[in-house]
Design a protein around this motif. Structure first.
Motif, PDB file in Angstrom:
ATOM      1  N   GLY A 226       0.859  -1.396  -0.336  1.00  0.00           N
ATOM      2  CA  GLY A 226      -0.085   0.138   0.231  1.00  0.00           C
ATOM      3  C   GLY A 226       0.837   1.251   0.128  1.00  0.00           C
ATOM      4  O   GLY A 226       1.892   1.138  -0.054  1.00  0.00           O
ATOM      5  N   SER A 227       0.157   2.442   0.452  1.00  0.00           N
ATOM      6  CA  SER A 227       0.913   3.435   0.902  1.00  0.00           C
ATOM      7  C   SER A 227       0.303   4.395   1.173  1.00  0.00           C
ATOM      8  O   SER A 227      -0.613   4.617   1.454  1.00  0.00           O
ATOM      9  N   ILE A 228       1.376   5.778   2.071  1.00  0.00           N
ATOM     10  CA  ILE A 228       0.581   6.558   2.202  1.00  0.00           C
ATOM     11  C   ILE A 228       1.204   7.946   1.880  1.00  0.00           C
ATOM     12  O   ILE A 228       2.100   8.134   1.515  1.00  0.00           O
ATOM     13  N   SER A 229       0.146   9.025   1.954  1.00  0.00           N
ATOM     14  CA  SER A 229       0.321  10.615   0.752  1.00  0.00           C
ATOM     15  C   SER A 229       1.192  11.147   2.084  1.00  0.00           C
ATOM     16  O   SER A 229      -0.102  11.675   3.375  1.00  0.00           O
ATOM     17  N   CYS A 230       1.835  12.290   1.967  1.00  0.00           N
ATOM     18  CA  CYS A 230       1.851  13.510   3.217  1.00  0.00           C
ATOM     19  C   CYS A 230       2.111  14.414   1.984  1.00  0.00           C
ATOM     20  O   CYS A 230       2.821  14.398   1.121  1.00  0.00           O
TER      21      CYS A 230
ATOM     22  N   SER B 295       0.391   7.047  12.447  1.00  0.00           N
ATOM     23  CA  SER B 295      -0.920   6.337  13.225  1.00  0.00           C
ATOM     24  C   SER B 295      -1.105   6.094  11.528  1.00  0.00           C
ATOM     25  O   SER B 295      -2.236   4.714  11.346  1.00  0.00           O
ATOM     26  N   GLN B 296      -0.935   6.545  10.218  1.00  0.00           N
ATOM     27  CA  GLN B 296      -1.292   5.753   8.871  1.00  0.00           C
ATOM     28  C   GLN B 296      -0.416   4.478   8.872  1.00  0.00           C
ATOM     29  O   GLN B 296      -1.528   3.310   7.984  1.00  0.00           O
ATOM     30  N   VAL B 297       0.547   4.727   8.597  1.00  0.00           N
ATOM     31  CA  VAL B 297       1.063   3.112   9.534  1.00  0.00           C
ATOM     32  C   VAL B 297       0.347   2.141  10.299  1.00  0.00           C
ATOM     33  O   VAL B 297       0.381   1.136   9.671  1.00  0.00           O
ATOM     34  N   ALA B 298      -0.072   2.367  11.430  1.00  0.00           N
ATOM     35  CA  ALA B 298      -1.539   1.388  12.197  1.00  0.00           C
ATOM     36  C   ALA B 298      -2.123   1.036  11.903  1.00  0.00           C
ATOM     37  O   ALA B 298      -2.330  -0.496  11.994  1.00  0.00           O
ATOM     38  N   ARG B 299      -2.849   2.112  10.974  1.00  0.00           N
ATOM     39  CA  ARG B 299      -4.284   1.905  10.137  1.00  0.00           C
ATOM     40  C   ARG B 299      -4.049   0.639   8.975  1.00  0.00           C
ATOM     41  O   ARG B 299      -4.912   0.101   9.189  1.00  0.00           O
ATOM     42  N   GLN B 300      -3.261   0.872   8.205  1.00  0.00           N
ATOM     43  CA  GLN B 300      -3.193  -0.103   7.114  1.00  0.00           C
ATOM     44  C   GLN B 300      -2.653  -1.298   7.510  1.00  0.00           C
ATOM     45  O   GLN B 300      -3.374  -2.824   7.662  1.00  0.00           O
TER      46      GLN B 300
ATOM     47  N   SER C 250       4.638  17.021  -2.221  1.00  0.00           N
ATOM     48  CA  SER C 250       3.886  15.721  -1.966  1.00  0.00           C
ATOM     49  C   SER C 250       5.382  14.368  -2.349  1.00  0.00           C
ATOM     50  O   SER C 250       5.604  13.936  -2.864  1.00  0.00           O
ATOM     51  N   ARG C 251       4.634  13.961  -0.762  1.00  0.00           N
ATOM     52  CA  ARG C 251       5.547  12.556  -1.711  1.00  0.00           C
ATOM     53  C   ARG C 251       4.724  11.159  -0.327  1.00  0.00           C
ATOM     54  O   ARG C 251       3.688  11.551   0.036  1.00  0.00           O
ATOM     55  N   GLN C 252       4.935  10.057  -1.545  1.00  0.00           N
ATOM     56  CA  GLN C 252       4.082   8.966  -0.925  1.00  0.00           C
ATOM     57  C   GLN C 252       4.756   7.944  -1.157  1.00  0.00           C
ATOM     58  O   GLN C 252       5.605   7.449  -1.495  1.00  0.00           O
ATOM     59  N   ALA C 253       4.823   7.714   0.009  1.00  0.00           N
ATOM     60  CA  ALA C 253       5.452   6.611   0.823  1.00  0.00           C
ATOM     61  C   ALA C 253       4.730   4.566   1.028  1.00  0.00           C
ATOM     62  O   ALA C 253       3.502   4.818   0.794  1.00  0.00           O
ATOM     63  N   VAL C 254       5.802   3.885   0.334  1.00  0.00           N
ATOM     64  CA  VAL C 254       5.521   2.418   0.172  1.00  0.00           C
ATOM     65  C   VAL C 254       5.792   2.024   1.593  1.00  0.00           C
ATOM     66  O   VAL C 254       5.949   1.818   2.596  1.00  0.00           O
ATOM     67  N   LEU C 255       4.097   0.806   1.982  1.00  0.00           N
ATOM     68  CA  LEU C 255       3.771   0.427   2.891  1.00  0.00           C
ATOM     69  C   LEU C 255       4.092  -1.152   2.348  1.00  0.00           C
ATOM     70  O   LEU C 255       2.678  -1.571   1.816  1.00  0.00           O
TER      71      LEU C 255
END
Ligand code: ZN
Length: 138
Positions: free
Chosen positions: A5-9, A22-27, A128-133
């Motif tokens: 997945g990914s998260i954006s910030c 919190s975004q990592v924990a939620r996913q 704008s960053r999109q980190a990969v999880l």
């Protein structure tokens, strides 16, 4: 099972530090995977990922550290070659590293109470960053 997945910030650049815990924990919780590891990886050569006790004093301390060990106004060959003025950003990102692995059990990250996952944006402009999880486990 493996879920990517990914998260954006959005970041302001120049050592902007974003708490992404919190975004990592939620996913991880929503993945349905009980135990395993989550890799947090930020694509790009001017940002990094680590952990910190996310409070304003330490955040400021970490930001100042980078100016001491990799000063913005030092000479960087990269700036002569590309003219984007962010030689210091690249070097800081190389030192910090682009990824972090966090184990989780029963759907919960095994972080310490005062340990948050942060994305540090070293670039010299807002991004704008999109980190990969990548969540791996069973
Ligand atoms: Zn550059």
């Amino acid at each position: 099972m493996i879920i990517t997945g990914s998260i954006s910030c959005k970041t302001r650049g120049e050592c902007d530090i974003v708490d992404i815990t919190s975004q990592v924990a939620r996913q991880v919780a929503e993945s349905g995977i009980s135990s395993g590891t989550v890799t947090v990886f930020v694509p790009g050569s001017t940002a990094g990922v680590t952990t910190i006790e996310y409070e304003s004093g330490l955040v400021a301390d970490l930001q100042r550290l980078w100016e001491r060990i990799v000063p913005r106004d030092a000479h960087y060959d990269h700036n002569s070659r590309w003219g984007d003025g962010n030689g210091h950003s690249h070097i800081r990102a190389s030192i910090l590293g682009p990824s972090l692995v966090v184990p989780f059990a029963e759907g919960r990250l095994t972080l310490g109470t005062w340990q948050q996952i942060i994305l540090v944006d070293f670039d010299n402009r807002p991004r704008s960053r999109q980190a990969v999880l990548q969540i791996m486990g069973e």
